[in-house]
Each structure stands twice: as structure tokens, then as C-alpha cells.
Design a protein around this motif. Structure first.
Motif: not given
Length: 473
Positions: A206-213, A362-366, A351-360
Motif C-alpha cells: 500500500q505504501d513503500k513500508g506498508l502491506i495492504a491488509m 502511490p496509485v489510487a486505481p479507478d 477490490k480497488k486496492v491502493g498501491y505503490v508503483d515500481d518507483e514508489g
């Protein structure tokens, strides 16, 4: 710290999830501590096994061939069972409650996001004149049940929360002095969480140092009962029977003694309370017999031909609509946590799950980009050796709160309020009284502390007419 990091990195790389350390060198010490704490609580091998088992399950047929309605010998009904039997079942249930042998298990992990709120759903008020929250209504029904059973023994109330609802739920109960219940009889514990995954089974950052739970579904209650010590607590208290329900039903008969007595009469280890499905297209799951066991089949899993089939009385054959209201013997729950829970397959939710791309970044998917794995509470039905189904009137016992108010909306605060007003006005009429209509129609609210299910009202209302709004508290 270095040894700990190396150990975790090795675990995740062995499970094909080494990418969770992708941004390790860019993290602050605080971020590293948070990530390590998450990673230690996750078993990446189990995540992989569960994902692969879920994928195999997705490939199986979702339309079982040997589907039959609930047979009569497993079925009891508030609509069609003789009054003498209903009275006998209720008496038997109340006797068990008086002896301290029943506990109530509340599924309260949901937030009110679809209602436009960020608090736990149980804290929501549907706008009754009293302003009572769902939690308060249910607590007062437990108090009423203890009164009906004529016992000073508290009915233990186990409340299953989630990571998002646990702290505010406990604080809400403290703030309201446990709504008059014995604090020692109210116990909170959390359901588990699982990482959100990509469609290919990779853990999402979900972030560079955070798992999406995400919560592991209401079927996660079984593992949580064991890991929290709640099941052991039930056994220590001498509890033999558990009534389980979902927080969002404004009409729920908490600890329904007739349902409890029926399940005991049938020597059931597991049971479901249902309402009659009258429209073949209603999007609800139905309790069915599949082969030699019971299941809840979603409306999408039953063909339109089966869904529309009617019996000689004109009723839908597959009419036992599930309302997330269940009975379990404590012995069965022990078997579940010891033997059956690991056999329950996860279901997939896209689900739509926020994530970080390869460059770190943040991406909010639509659109849905990930999956969350869930188990459902009724996934244990096939393991039952003696299953029972009890039908209640929808207008007496079921009005869920799921959506925000808007024109034409159902399962929302306005429909929940209306269901309460209609039911409680019916109680007054049955007791010989009358509630007249006001500018907003009939508005009638009777506190659970006055009446659990319409009893003990004659002395207060017989021969009288009350203007709306009428509140009896």
C-alpha cells in the motif's frame, strides 16, 4: 535487527513474495519497524497455499447438480409450526438461558462506509425517536431476555470486531457504561486480517513500508474464537449453545429463545434462522441441501428454473433466505476450530486496492486491481452432522441496514425505522391498544426494556389510543 530482517527476507523470498522488501533501503527506522511488525504476523507460505486453493476452487462448478430444498424433518417455522410446539421451544430456550448455558456472538467488524459514516456500524442510529444505536438496542434486548428467563445470571456477549472497529467499539461501550450490562459479561476480540493480493497472488504494498491488509471475512470468526481465548472462556462459563448474528439487523431477536429451543429439540449442532423468499429474483442466498449436507447458495449459483419452482401450496421451493443468524453448539465450534476451519476455502472479492508503483509512487486505481480473500461464516454448514433450519417472519425479525438513504433505496435508515414502527404498532394492536397516524405516518417505538417481542404490553396499552409519535420506554 539485521538478523531479524534477514530472517523475514528469507521467509518471504522462499514464498515468492520477496518484493515486499523492494523499498527497504528507502525506509526510515519507524517505517522499517512497522513493516517488520506486519511481516512477522503474516505467514507467506499459508497465504500462497490459500491463494492456490482458492484458485482451484474458482475453477470448480458453481452450480451443484444435486440441490434440494430443506427437508421437512430439519425445518421449524414461526409461520406454520403449531403454537403448542412454538411455546414448548421457547420455554426450553428460556430454561437454557436461565441456567447460563447460552451465549450471544455478535459479528461487528463492519464500518458504516456505505452509510456515509466512518464509525463502526453498531454505533449508528437509524433515527428512532429514542436515538438509540444498534449496539444499545441489542444490549437492551439481552437485558430483556435475562428478565424473561427470570435469571440474575448474565448472558455472555462476545463481540467480534475488526482492526478498524475494535478501539472505537470498546470506547463506545465504556462511554455508555456497557448499556446496563455486567462489564464482565461483555468480551471484545478481533477477527484476523490477510494481505490484499494482485490477481497473480502477489502481496500488495500500500505504501513503500506498508502491506495492504483486509479483514478475512466473517468466517474468520472461527479462528479468532480460538486464538483470542473466547471459545475457552465460553467453556469455562459452562456455555453450551451460541446464537450468532450480524450487527446491522435492526429487528434481530438477540438470543431468540424459540430458535434456541428448536435447535436443542432437534439435537442440532448447527442451525440457521431464515425468512421466506417470495420473489425468485430477490438477490439473497438460500439454505439448501446439496447431496448429503447443507449449504448457502448465492442467488447467482441457482438457475432461474430452480429459483422459480413452486410447491403445491404456491410457495417457492427454495425459499429459505439466509439472514446471517445462526445457532452453534459449543461442541461443534470446538470441532470447527480443531478440524474443519483449515478445510474452508477462501472466496475471492475483487477490490480497488491502493498501491505503490515500481518507483514508489502511490496509485489510487479507478477499477478493481486486486483481490481480498474471505471466508464466510456459513462455510461450516457442510460439516454439520445434524443441521436445523428455523423460519421467522421477515417483518418480525429482519430489517438490515446496509445503504445510505436516498429515494427508492432499501435496507437503509428509513426502511429500518419503518420496519420498527410497523412491528411495534402491531404489538400495541395485538395487546388491545391503538397508535394513530401523525403527519409522518405511524411512529411507534417500544423499548426492549419494556418488551422483548410484544409481551407484557396489555396493562400499559389495552383500550387506549396513542398519538404518533408514541414512545414507550
Amino acid at each position: 535487527m539485521s538478523a531479524n530482517v534477514d530472517e523475514q527476507r528469507a521467509r518471504y523470498e522462499a514464498a515468492g513474495q520477496g518484493h515486499v522488501f523492494r523499498f527497504w533501503e528507502q525506509l526510515s527506522q519507524g517505517q522499517r519497524d512497522t513493516l517488520l511488525s506486519q511481516l512477522k504476523d503474516i505467514d507467506p507460505e499459508e497465504v500462497g497455499r490459500s491463494y492456490r486453493a482458492m484458485q482451484r476452487g474458482q475453477g470448480e462448478s458453481e452450480a451443484p447438480e444435486d440441490v434440494k430444498p430443506v427437508p421437512e424433518d430439519a425445518f421449524g417455522s414461526m409461520l406454520r409450526s403449531p403454537a403448542s410446539l412454538l411455546s414448548q421451544w421457547e420455554k426450553q430456550g428460556l430454561e437454557q438461558i436461565a441456567e447460563g448455558r447460552m451465549a450471544v456472538l455478535l459479528l461487528a467488524g463492519g464500518q458504516g462506509t456505505r452509510l456515509g459514516m466512518s464509525c463502526p456500524k453498531g454505533m449508528v442510529s437509524v433515527g428512532l425517536p429514542s436515538g438509540k444505536s444498534l449496539f444499545q438496542l441489542q444490549a437492551e434486548r439481552i437485558r430483556a431476555l435475562q428478565r424473561l428467563a427470570g435469571t440474575a445470571k448474565p448472558v455472555p456477549w462476545y463481540i467480534v470486531t475488526s482492526a478498524h472497529t475494535h478501539v472505537p467499539t470498546e470506547a463506545f461501550f465504556r462511554e455508555h457504561a456497557w448499556f446496563g450490562l455486567d462489564p464482565d459479561s461483555v468480551r471484545f476480540f478481533q477477527q484476523g486480517q490477510l494481505p490484499a493480493l494482485t490477481v497473480s497472488g502477489k502481496i500488495i504494498l500500500q505504501d513503500k513500508g506498508l502491506i495492504a491488509m483486509a479483514p478475512n471475512g466473517n468466517g474468520g470468526v472461527y479462528r479468532a474464537l480460538s486464538s483470542s481465548g473466547a471459545l475457552a472462556d465460553m467453556q469455562a462459563r459452562g456455555v453450551r449453545h451460541v446464537h450468532t448474528y450480524c450487527v446491522d439487523n435492526v429487528l434481530v431477536r438477540v438470543g431468540d429463545p424459540a430458535f434456541l429451543g428448536f435447535c436443542i429439540h432437534k439435537n442440532a449442532d448447527c442451525g440457521a434462522e431464515v425468512v421466506e423468499k417470495v420473489d425468485p429474483t430477490e438477490p439473497v442466498g438460500v439454505v439448501c441441501r446439496v447431496g448429503d449436507h447443507y449449504r448457502v447458495l448465492e442467488y447467482s449459483e441457482i438457475s432461474s428454473e430452480l429459483a422459480s419452482r413452486r410447491d403445491t401450496h404456491g410457495r417457492l421451493e427454495f425459499s429459505a433466505a439466509s439472514i446471517c443468524n445462526h445457532y452453534f453448539s459449543v461442541d461443534f465450534l470446538q470441532e470447527v476450530v480443531r478440524q474443519y476451519e483449515p478445510q474452508m476455502l477462501y472466496h475471492v472479492a475483487h477490490k480497488k486496492v491502493g498501491y505503490v508503483d515500481d518507483e514508489g509512487r502511490p496509485v489510487a486505481p479507478d477499477k478493481p486491481n486486486g483481490i481480498k480473500m474471505e471466508k464466510f461464516i456459513f462455510d461450516v454448514f457442510p460439516f454439520s452432522k445434524n443441521f436445523a433450519v428455523f423460519e421467522v417472519l421477515r417483518e418480525d425479525a429482519f430489517s438490515p441496514l446496509k445503504n445510505a438513504d436516498k429515494p427508492g433505496q432499501v435496507d437503509c435508515p428509513s426502511t429500518a425505522r419503518k420496519a420498527v414502527y410497523i412491528l411495534h404498532a402491531h404489538w400495541v394492536e395485538k395487546a388491545g391498544g391503538h397508535v394513530s397516524s401523525g403527519s409522518g405516518g405511524v411512529v411507534c417505538e417500544i423499548s426492549p426494556l419494556v418488551s422483548y417481542a410484544g409481551e407484557a404490553l396489555q396493562e400499559r396499552v389495552k383500550g387506549k389510543t396513542f398519538p404518533s409519535p408514541f414512545v414507550l420506554d
